[in-house]
Write a protein that holds these residues in place. Sequence first.
Motif, PDB file in Angstrom:
ATOM      1  N   GLY A  11     -17.411  -1.180  -0.778  1.00  0.00           N
ATOM      2  CA  GLY A  11     -17.729  -2.582  -1.010  1.00  0.00           C
ATOM      3  C   GLY A  11     -17.281  -3.118  -2.348  1.00  0.00           C
ATOM      4  O   GLY A  11     -17.546  -4.286  -2.667  1.00  0.00           O
ATOM      5  N   MET A  12     -16.603  -2.280  -3.144  1.00  0.00           N
ATOM      6  CA  MET A  12     -16.118  -2.717  -4.450  1.00  0.00           C
ATOM      7  C   MET A  12     -14.595  -2.728  -4.461  1.00  0.00           C
ATOM      8  O   MET A  12     -13.949  -2.073  -3.652  1.00  0.00           O
ATOM      9  CB  MET A  12     -16.625  -1.782  -5.558  1.00  0.00           C
ATOM     10  N   ASP A  13     -14.026  -3.485  -5.410  1.00  0.00           N
ATOM     11  CA  ASP A  13     -12.590  -3.475  -5.659  1.00  0.00           C
ATOM     12  C   ASP A  13     -12.336  -2.618  -6.892  1.00  0.00           C
ATOM     13  O   ASP A  13     -12.769  -2.961  -7.999  1.00  0.00           O
ATOM     14  CB  ASP A  13     -12.065  -4.889  -5.896  1.00  0.00           C
ATOM     15  N   GLN A  37       0.825  -1.208   0.000  1.00  0.00           N
ATOM     16  CA  GLN A  37       0.000   0.000   0.000  1.00  0.00           C
ATOM     17  C   GLN A  37       0.858   1.257   0.000  1.00  0.00           C
ATOM     18  O   GLN A  37       1.767   1.408   0.811  1.00  0.00           O
ATOM     19  CB  GLN A  37      -0.931  -0.007   1.207  1.00  0.00           C
ATOM     20  N   ASN A  78      -9.747  -0.918  -9.634  1.00  0.00           N
ATOM     21  CA  ASN A  78      -8.437  -1.165 -10.223  1.00  0.00           C
ATOM     22  C   ASN A  78      -8.212  -0.198 -11.379  1.00  0.00           C
ATOM     23  O   ASN A  78      -9.004  -0.154 -12.332  1.00  0.00           O
ATOM     24  CB  ASN A  78      -8.348  -2.603 -10.748  1.00  0.00           C
ATOM     25  N   GLN A  85     -15.173  -4.056  -9.421  1.00  0.00           N
ATOM     26  CA  GLN A  85     -15.739  -5.379  -9.243  1.00  0.00           C
ATOM     27  C   GLN A  85     -16.384  -5.486  -7.862  1.00  0.00           C
ATOM     28  O   GLN A  85     -15.874  -4.946  -6.892  1.00  0.00           O
ATOM     29  CB  GLN A  85     -14.656  -6.461  -9.379  1.00  0.00           C
ATOM     30  N   ARG A  86     -17.494  -6.204  -7.844  1.00  0.00           N
ATOM     31  CA  ARG A  86     -18.177  -6.421  -6.565  1.00  0.00           C
ATOM     32  C   ARG A  86     -18.638  -7.861  -6.492  1.00  0.00           C
ATOM     33  O   ARG A  86     -19.228  -8.375  -7.436  1.00  0.00           O
ATOM     34  CB  ARG A  86     -19.376  -5.488  -6.433  1.00  0.00           C
ATOM     35  N   SER A  87     -18.354  -8.514  -5.370  1.00  0.00           N
ATOM     36  CA  SER A  87     -18.794  -9.898  -5.153  1.00  0.00           C
ATOM     37  C   SER A  87     -20.166  -9.875  -4.500  1.00  0.00           C
ATOM     38  O   SER A  87     -20.366  -9.226  -3.470  1.00  0.00           O
ATOM     39  CB  SER A  87     -17.795 -10.643  -4.264  1.00  0.00           C
ATOM     40  N   SER A 142      -4.758  -0.545  -7.014  1.00  0.00           N
ATOM     41  CA  SER A 142      -6.008  -1.169  -6.583  1.00  0.00           C
ATOM     42  C   SER A 142      -6.305  -0.812  -5.131  1.00  0.00           C
ATOM     43  O   SER A 142      -5.402  -0.718  -4.306  1.00  0.00           O
ATOM     44  CB  SER A 142      -5.931  -2.693  -6.748  1.00  0.00           C
ATOM     45  N   ARG A 143      -7.601  -0.636  -4.847  1.00  0.00           N
ATOM     46  CA  ARG A 143      -8.032  -0.342  -3.484  1.00  0.00           C
ATOM     47  C   ARG A 143      -9.526  -0.646  -3.354  1.00  0.00           C
ATOM     48  O   ARG A 143     -10.283  -0.562  -4.328  1.00  0.00           O
ATOM     49  CB  ARG A 143      -7.780   1.113  -3.113  1.00  0.00           C
ATOM     50  N   PRO A 144      -9.967  -1.019  -2.151  1.00  0.00           N
ATOM     51  CA  PRO A 144     -11.403  -1.218  -1.928  1.00  0.00           C
ATOM     52  C   PRO A 144     -12.107   0.127  -1.765  1.00  0.00           C
ATOM     53  O   PRO A 144     -11.537   1.087  -1.230  1.00  0.00           O
ATOM     54  CB  PRO A 144     -11.441  -2.035  -0.632  1.00  0.00           C
ATOM     55  N   TRP A 145     -13.383   0.194  -2.220  1.00  0.00           N
ATOM     56  CA  TRP A 145     -14.157   1.432  -2.100  1.00  0.00           C
ATOM     57  C   TRP A 145     -15.645   1.101  -2.131  1.00  0.00           C
ATOM     58  O   TRP A 145     -16.148   0.501  -3.087  1.00  0.00           O
ATOM     59  CB  TRP A 145     -13.809   2.373  -3.246  1.00  0.00           C
TER      60      TRP A 145
END
Length: 239
Positions: free
Chosen positions: A199-201, A154, A203, A235-237, A194-197
Amino acid sequence: MIRPLLLLGAASLFSPLLSAQQIQRQLGDFDFKLGTTPSRSMAQGLISPSAVGSFHGGLDLSHSSGWYVGQYAPSMGLSPDSTLRLDNYLGYKQRFDNSLGYEVGMIHYSYPNLAGNDSYALYGGLSLLGSRLGGAFNDNPDNRTGTLFANLGQLPLLEAELTVKVAHHRLGTPYTIGDGSQVDSFNDWSLELSRPWLGMDLNLIYSNSDLSGGGCDAYAGINSNCESMVTLKAQRSFF
């Protein structure tokens, strides 16, 4: 029996009753995982099979000693434009402490429905103080590839991880382009933040190669595009 087992596993994982992308069970000294996403980073992110079809999944079995074996199907070959592909791998991963560890292994890429398309990759990775470094060699007769990978962890202020990947490709048969010249090797590279935001990833990826114009007809590398390109992916799972 390999294909039916994988199809059954993938079908069960896509069931709406499940709330996770991975099922994990402890079996004595063994750790068993079944999931729709690769459970291995493949040498700390160097070789990471990505889904190329709607149905994908795999299984992984690791021992407390550090040895692991598994199989992942990036494509089940269920749609008319996709082909069944199986990635079988064997490796060893060990950590000395929280700041130092390593991983080595081999992957066999196979297409059971196609003859003469199998290939192998040897990989090794080193984790050090939050950074990950690795290298791999893919022995494919049509395109022999050497890859170097670095995940620098990071970055301050941005709160995002930086990943750099550089590869050299040598074609088994030189490719002749329109002006009569030939391409027998090329290099490509990518840089990714890349970073989470929410609830999403997220890139942000910059990719390029040293091919251009008609030479791009010979391109088959680590990027989706031959020439300079900037891509933003979110992307979101959902399970």
